[in-house]
Design a protein around this motif. Structure first.
Motif, PDB file in Angstrom:
ATOM      1  N   UNK A  73       0.833  -1.210   0.000  1.00 24.15           N
ATOM      2  CA  UNK A  73       0.000   0.000   0.000  1.00 24.15           C
ATOM      3  C   UNK A  73       0.866   1.257   0.000  1.00 24.15           C
ATOM      4  N   UNK A  74       1.918   1.269   0.829  1.00 26.65           N
ATOM      5  CA  UNK A  74       2.807   2.432   0.901  1.00 26.65           C
ATOM      6  C   UNK A  74       3.552   2.641  -0.416  1.00 26.65           C
ATOM      7  N   UNK A  75       3.933   1.545  -1.080  1.00 24.42           N
ATOM      8  CA  UNK A  75       4.602   1.652  -2.383  1.00 24.42           C
ATOM      9  C   UNK A  75       3.632   2.208  -3.425  1.00 24.42           C
ATOM     10  N   UNK A  76       2.386   1.735  -3.372  1.00 21.44           N
ATOM     11  CA  UNK A  76       1.386   2.186  -4.340  1.00 21.44           C
ATOM     12  C   UNK A  76       1.126   3.683  -4.236  1.00 21.44           C
ATOM     13  N   UNK A  77       1.150   4.224  -3.034  1.00 23.67           N
ATOM     14  CA  UNK A  77       0.887   5.656  -2.870  1.00 23.67           C
ATOM     15  C   UNK A  77       2.161   6.502  -2.935  1.00 23.67           C
ATOM     16  N   UNK A  78       3.321   5.853  -3.079  1.00 24.15           N
ATOM     17  CA  UNK A  78       4.569   6.578  -3.307  1.00 24.15           C
ATOM     18  C   UNK A  78       5.304   7.057  -2.080  1.00 24.15           C
ATOM     19  N   UNK A  79       4.852   6.686  -0.884  1.00 22.57           N
ATOM     20  CA  UNK A  79       5.546   7.135   0.329  1.00 22.57           C
ATOM     21  C   UNK A  79       6.750   6.254   0.661  1.00 22.57           C
ATOM     22  N   UNK A  80       6.793   5.066   0.054  1.00 20.48           N
ATOM     23  CA  UNK A  80       7.936   4.157   0.188  1.00 20.48           C
ATOM     24  C   UNK A  80       8.290   3.652  -1.210  1.00 20.48           C
TER      25      UNK A  80
END
Length: 301
Positions: free
Chosen positions: A252-259
């Motif tokens: 989820x964090x990768x999908x939203x670009x925060x990780x």
């Protein structure tokens, strides 16, 4: 008369070795755990632990008391669980065990949709399988298949792949260049100089990924060693820093670009995940509902 909760707290401290971990296992505050321990020591009139900076070590009196009470506490827990299951319930209650992050990532968003009661327990995989064998749990999600040491039945359903990630503010130009050049020696040296996050209960992920890809031990200490992987993810999101974590926990964090997903490694580091159940499973329909949630959410991307 002694409070039964004092004994439960005492057992947790012996088994978890620190007040912090005992508090987590009991879903209690650390000051509350300390109060119980102090009250029990005052009641028995003896010191039960030697306190060090790293852990609580039972004294000889503490060891003797533990041997006296642990079996009785386990039998009480079994009696409580058996009584619950022997009564006629209009709504079944399913007891499951897994690590906190897996529950929060996969199952927590679905809890309100379930048509049965759910009791979730968190802890180490070994402890959860013991509870499964005792009849205290119906289902355990685990990366450990211990056929030789348990009565549980195991069903493989997915993999957790261990990957290198970084917060979105982490400079990655040099890393990407070295990866493109396949210069693993230089990449290893560069990464050792960066900011690292790890979890005290998941250092095996860190060490395994490093050895699989660099053929050497990780001879440096992470800057921040946190309680669990969930803490790592929250700390590095939209910040600067590297971590090695299971891929499904950061999707989820990768999908939203925060990780950022930095590297999956030259060699896949992965654990097979299993459903562990008892052969005398009572709530098969409810267990199958939980299984379907995991199978759908953990399909390969």
């Amino acid at each position: 008369m002694v409070n039964l909760e004092w004994y439960r707290t005492f057992r947790a401290i012996v088994e978890k070795k620190t007040l912090t971990r005992a508090a987590e296992a009991l879903y209690a505050s650390q000051p509350g755990v300390s109060v119980h321990l102090n009250a029990l020591e005052a009641y028995v009139g003896k010191k039960l632990f030697e306190r060090t900076s790293r852990k609580m070590i039972p004294t000889e009196e503490g060891k003797q008391l533990y041997n006296f009470v642990v079996e009785a506490l386990e039998r009480l827990e079994q009696a409580e669980q058996h009584f619950k299951k022997s009564t006629k319930e209009t709504v079944p209650s399913l007891h499951i065990g897994m690590c906190t992050e897996t529950f929060q990532t996969i199952l927590e968003p679905e809890v309100a949709k379930l048509r049965f009661n759910l009791v979730a327990k968190f802890g180490g995989h070994q402890d959860l399988i013991k509870d499964l064998n005792k009849g205290l749990l119906d289902l355990v999600i685990t990366p450990k298949n211990n056929h030789a040491n348990t009565l549980a039945e195991y069903e493989a359903f997915s993999k957790e792949r261990i990957v290198l990630v970084a917060g979105s503010k982490t400079p990655l130009n040099e890393v990407n260049k070295l990866l493109e050049q396949q210069d693993l020696k230089a990449l290893s040296a560069y990464l050792k100089q960066q900011i690292w996050y790890s979890a005290s209960n998941e250092m095996d992920h860190f060490s395994r990924f490093w050895y699989d890809n660099f053929k050497s031990r990780a001879d440096f200490k992470p800057n921040y060693i946190l309680p669990n992987i969930g803490s790592i993810i929250r700390c590095i999101e939209a910040e600067n820093g590297f971590a090695i974590v299971p891929d499904f926990l950061v999707q989820e964090a990768i999908a939203k670009g925060s990780i950022h997903l930095v590297w999956q490694g030259i060699k896949e580091s992965a654990n097979t995940l299993y459903f562990a159940t008892r052969s005398d499973l009572q709530y098969k329909e409810e267990v199958n509902t939980i299984k379907e949630v995991f199978k759908q959410k953990m399909q390969p991307h």
